[in-house]
Design an enzyme around this catalytic site. Structure first.
Site, PDB file in Angstrom:
ATOM      1  N   SER A  72       2.558   2.620  -2.478  1.00 54.48           N
ATOM      2  CA  SER A  72       3.726   2.159  -3.219  1.00 54.48           C
ATOM      3  C   SER A  72       4.043   3.167  -4.461  1.00 54.48           C
ATOM      4  O   SER A  72       5.011   2.877  -5.093  1.00 54.48           O
ATOM      5  CB  SER A  72       3.834   0.969  -3.477  1.00 54.48           C
ATOM      6  OG  SER A  72       2.483   0.367  -3.925  1.00 54.48           O
ATOM      7  N   THR A  73       3.534   4.419  -4.453  1.00 55.59           N
ATOM      8  CA  THR A  73       3.853   5.329  -5.759  1.00 55.59           C
ATOM      9  C   THR A  73       5.068   6.286  -5.301  1.00 55.59           C
ATOM     10  O   THR A  73       5.404   6.827  -6.164  1.00 55.59           O
ATOM     11  CB  THR A  73       2.773   6.191  -6.085  1.00 55.59           C
ATOM     12  OG1 THR A  73       2.102   6.841  -4.894  1.00 55.59           O
ATOM     13  CG2 THR A  73       1.317   5.296  -6.653  1.00 55.59           C
ATOM     14  N   SER A  74       5.383   6.270  -4.122  1.00 54.51           N
ATOM     15  CA  SER A  74       6.693   7.014  -3.589  1.00 54.51           C
ATOM     16  C   SER A  74       7.112   6.537  -2.296  1.00 54.51           C
ATOM     17  O   SER A  74       6.659   5.661  -1.628  1.00 54.51           O
ATOM     18  CB  SER A  74       6.473   8.345  -3.433  1.00 54.51           C
ATOM     19  OG  SER A  74       5.655   8.600  -2.405  1.00 54.51           O
ATOM     20  N   TYR A  93       1.477  10.507  15.791  1.00 52.48           N
ATOM     21  CA  TYR A  93       2.109   9.660  14.854  1.00 52.48           C
ATOM     22  C   TYR A  93       2.508   8.647  15.589  1.00 52.48           C
ATOM     23  O   TYR A  93       2.577   7.533  15.291  1.00 52.48           O
ATOM     24  CB  TYR A  93       3.182  10.350  14.139  1.00 52.48           C
ATOM     25  CG  TYR A  93       4.130   9.478  13.253  1.00 52.48           C
ATOM     26  CD1 TYR A  93       3.687   9.010  12.184  1.00 52.48           C
ATOM     27  CD2 TYR A  93       5.406   9.252  13.683  1.00 52.48           C
ATOM     28  CE1 TYR A  93       4.376   8.151  11.302  1.00 52.48           C
ATOM     29  CE2 TYR A  93       6.133   8.494  12.712  1.00 52.48           C
ATOM     30  CZ  TYR A  93       5.503   8.079  11.620  1.00 52.48           C
ATOM     31  OH  TYR A  93       6.285   7.186  10.703  1.00 52.48           O
ATOM     32  N   SER A 149       7.445   2.374  12.618  1.00 49.54           N
ATOM     33  CA  SER A 149       8.734   3.214  12.927  1.00 49.54           C
ATOM     34  C   SER A 149       9.664   3.122  14.276  1.00 49.54           C
ATOM     35  O   SER A 149       8.904   2.706  15.246  1.00 49.54           O
ATOM     36  CB  SER A 149       8.125   4.783  12.938  1.00 49.54           C
ATOM     37  OG  SER A 149       8.972   5.660  13.166  1.00 49.54           O
ATOM     38  N   THR A 156       0.883  -1.159  -0.115  1.00 49.49           N
ATOM     39  CA  THR A 156      -0.018  -0.133   0.054  1.00 49.49           C
ATOM     40  C   THR A 156       0.869   1.294  -0.045  1.00 49.49           C
ATOM     41  O   THR A 156       1.864   1.072   0.506  1.00 49.49           O
ATOM     42  CB  THR A 156      -1.067  -0.013   1.377  1.00 49.49           C
ATOM     43  OG1 THR A 156      -0.171   0.205   2.476  1.00 49.49           O
ATOM     44  CG2 THR A 156      -1.903  -1.412   1.160  1.00 49.49           C
ATOM     45  N   GLY A 159       7.611   2.783   0.170  1.00 54.79           N
ATOM     46  CA  GLY A 159       6.511   1.704  -0.513  1.00 54.79           C
ATOM     47  C   GLY A 159       6.912   1.561  -1.906  1.00 54.79           C
ATOM     48  O   GLY A 159       7.226   0.434  -2.413  1.00 54.79           O
TER      49      GLY A 159
HETATM   50  P1  NAD Z   1       5.585   9.042   1.937  1.00 59.68           P
HETATM   51  O1  NAD Z   1       4.828  10.239   2.374  1.00 59.68           O
HETATM   52  O2  NAD Z   1       7.107   9.655   1.231  1.00 59.68           O
HETATM   53  O3  NAD Z   1       4.981   8.166   0.683  1.00 59.68           O
HETATM   54  C1  NAD Z   1       3.969   7.440   1.212  1.00 59.68           C
HETATM   55  C2  NAD Z   1       2.811   7.072   0.002  1.00 59.68           C
HETATM   56  O4  NAD Z   1       1.571   6.747   0.599  1.00 59.68           O
HETATM   57  C3  NAD Z   1       2.773   8.225  -1.164  1.00 59.68           C
HETATM   58  O5  NAD Z   1       2.740   7.440  -2.141  1.00 59.68           O
HETATM   59  C4  NAD Z   1       1.508   8.437  -0.793  1.00 59.68           C
HETATM   60  O6  NAD Z   1       0.775   9.013  -2.002  1.00 59.68           O
HETATM   61  C5  NAD Z   1       0.718   7.251  -0.223  1.00 59.68           C
HETATM   62  N1  NAD Z   1      -0.507   7.386   0.446  1.00 59.68           N
HETATM   63  C6  NAD Z   1      -0.745   8.231   1.629  1.00 59.68           C
HETATM   64  N2  NAD Z   1      -1.975   8.237   1.914  1.00 59.68           N
HETATM   65  C7  NAD Z   1      -2.610   7.045   1.339  1.00 59.68           C
HETATM   66  C8  NAD Z   1      -3.949   6.573   1.248  1.00 59.68           C
HETATM   67  N3  NAD Z   1      -4.899   6.945   1.940  1.00 59.68           N
HETATM   68  N4  NAD Z   1      -3.932   5.419   0.335  1.00 59.68           N
HETATM   69  C9  NAD Z   1      -3.024   4.879  -0.526  1.00 59.68           C
HETATM   70  N5  NAD Z   1      -1.761   5.842  -0.497  1.00 59.68           N
HETATM   71  C10 NAD Z   1      -1.569   6.715   0.400  1.00 59.68           C
HETATM   72  O7  NAD Z   1       6.092   8.526   3.196  1.00 59.68           O
HETATM   73  P2  NAD Z   1       7.239   7.409   3.482  1.00 59.68           P
HETATM   74  O8  NAD Z   1       8.163   8.386   4.223  1.00 59.68           O
HETATM   75  O9  NAD Z   1       7.448   6.636   2.382  1.00 59.68           O
HETATM   76  O10 NAD Z   1       6.509   6.557   4.552  1.00 59.68           O
HETATM   77  C11 NAD Z   1       5.850   5.184   4.346  1.00 59.68           C
HETATM   78  C12 NAD Z   1       5.787   4.631   5.786  1.00 59.68           C
HETATM   79  O11 NAD Z   1       6.772   4.319   6.333  1.00 59.68           O
HETATM   80  C13 NAD Z   1       4.970   5.175   6.543  1.00 59.68           C
HETATM   81  O12 NAD Z   1       4.002   4.373   7.162  1.00 59.68           O
HETATM   82  C14 NAD Z   1       5.600   5.959   7.583  1.00 59.68           C
HETATM   83  O13 NAD Z   1       4.911   6.043   8.902  1.00 59.68           O
HETATM   84  C15 NAD Z   1       6.788   4.835   7.674  1.00 59.68           C
HETATM   85  N6  NAD Z   1       8.112   5.434   8.093  1.00 59.68           N
HETATM   86  C16 NAD Z   1       8.719   6.518   7.405  1.00 59.68           C
HETATM   87  C17 NAD Z   1       9.936   6.972   8.074  1.00 59.68           C
HETATM   88  C18 NAD Z   1      10.796   8.078   7.186  1.00 59.68           C
HETATM   89  O14 NAD Z   1      11.554   8.569   8.015  1.00 59.68           O
HETATM   90  N7  NAD Z   1      10.444   8.323   6.050  1.00 59.68           N
HETATM   91  C19 NAD Z   1      10.534   6.586   9.343  1.00 59.68           C
HETATM   92  C20 NAD Z   1       9.753   5.483  10.048  1.00 59.68           C
HETATM   93  C21 NAD Z   1       8.619   5.215   9.371  1.00 59.68           C
END
Ligand code: NAD
Length: 264
Positions: free
Chosen positions: A15-17, A154, A141, A13, A20
């Protein structure tokens, strides 16, 4: 060690950026049938097409659905009734002082970060059990074990994911299905770029902003830099593979050592 996902269908889920997208790419390179999910139909299709070119895997299927709603989960389930691997990655974050967070934001964070994964796992996991093999991973996280003062809501959702994941693992004990959570630390994704612009300054070069963020706000990091999405994907690929058959009910860290604890 060869991580082969040939013949397995994997849904990731959000996974467009970000993380994911890196997971979906790693899975595609390992031969999986990948279900790519985002909210916007056109963008999700475009990114799937790019992934086909980049990985040489023709089997990348875009499914647009907002997984934070029951309707979105139903759309996804109708399009893809069965998967072998479910990666609950979608998540939102953002800083807000804890005493200023309204009910609506607590609820929104819970729905997007926790309930999205619960709904999909509730459908897919029992079906994996019937087939005798499956992998469910919640992307939690380090904030799940170190509540960040600047985003307590969060942190709450990321701790909740650990409990849900552990409880589901216990419920499918001995079935060939594993359930785990993966705990990335601060990782350079588009979402974190926005956070850095907000916390450190939009004019600071990304590399420097990342190092300053780690030094000032995550000083326990042993890595001293932001993690890459690919580094997180490596762990997710392993725990989703047949080789990780003895790893279940776990909380696996890819946090650069930021959580100053021995376990998890
Ligand atoms: P991001 O914001 O860069 O990407 C998230 C992706 O999810 C995007 O493609 C967005 O369009 C999509 N998205 C958001 N809401 C959505 C929805 N309701 N339905 C379908 N798609 C949806 O986020 P990221 O930094 O890659 O984080 C991904 C996961 O990793 C999250 O669960 C985040 O809590 C976790 N995480 C991130 C970090 C970090 O530092 N980046 C650290 C720990 C955990």
């Amino acid at each position: 060690m060869h991580l082969d996902l040939t013949g397995r269908t994997a849904l990731i889920t959000g996974s467009t950026s970000g993380i994911g997208h890196a997971i979906a790419t790693a899975f595609a390179r390992s031969g999986a049938h990948v279900v790519l999910n985002g909210r916007d139909e056109k963008r999700t299709a475009e990114i799937a097409a790019l992934m086909v070119t980049e990985t040489g895997n023709p089997d990348i299927r875009p499914v647009a659905a907002d997984v934070s709603t029951a309707e979105g989960a139903d759309t996804l389930i109708a399009a893809v009734p069965d998967v072998d691997i479910l990666i609950n990655n979608t998540g939102i974050f953002g800083a807000q002082p804890v005493f200023e967070i309204p009910d609506s934001e607590w609820t929104r964070f819970f729905e997007v970060n926790v309930l999205s994964g619960v709904r999909l796992a509730r459908h897919y996991t029992p079906r994996m059990v019937t087939r005798g093999w499956g992998r469910v991973v919640f992307i939690s996280s380090e904030s799940g074990v170190m509540t960040p003062t600047e985003m307590v809501h969060y942190g709450m959702t990321k701790t909740a994911q650990l409990a849900v994941s552990r409880g589901m693992a216990q419920s499918v004990a001995g079935t060939g299905v594993t359930v785990n959570s993966v705990l990335p630390g601060p990782t350079l994704t588009p979402g974190v770029e926005e956070l850095l612009a907000d916390r450190i300054g939009a004019d600071v070069p990304l590399d420097e902003a990342g190092r300053r963020f780690i030094a000032e706000e995550r000083p326990t990091s042993l890595l001293g830099r932001l993690i890459t999405p690919e580094e997180v994907a490596n762990m997710v690929l392993y725990v989703s593979s047949p080789l990780a058959s003895a790893t279940t009910g776990g909380a696996l860290r890819v946090d650069g050592g930021v959580a100053p604890t021995l376990i998890p």
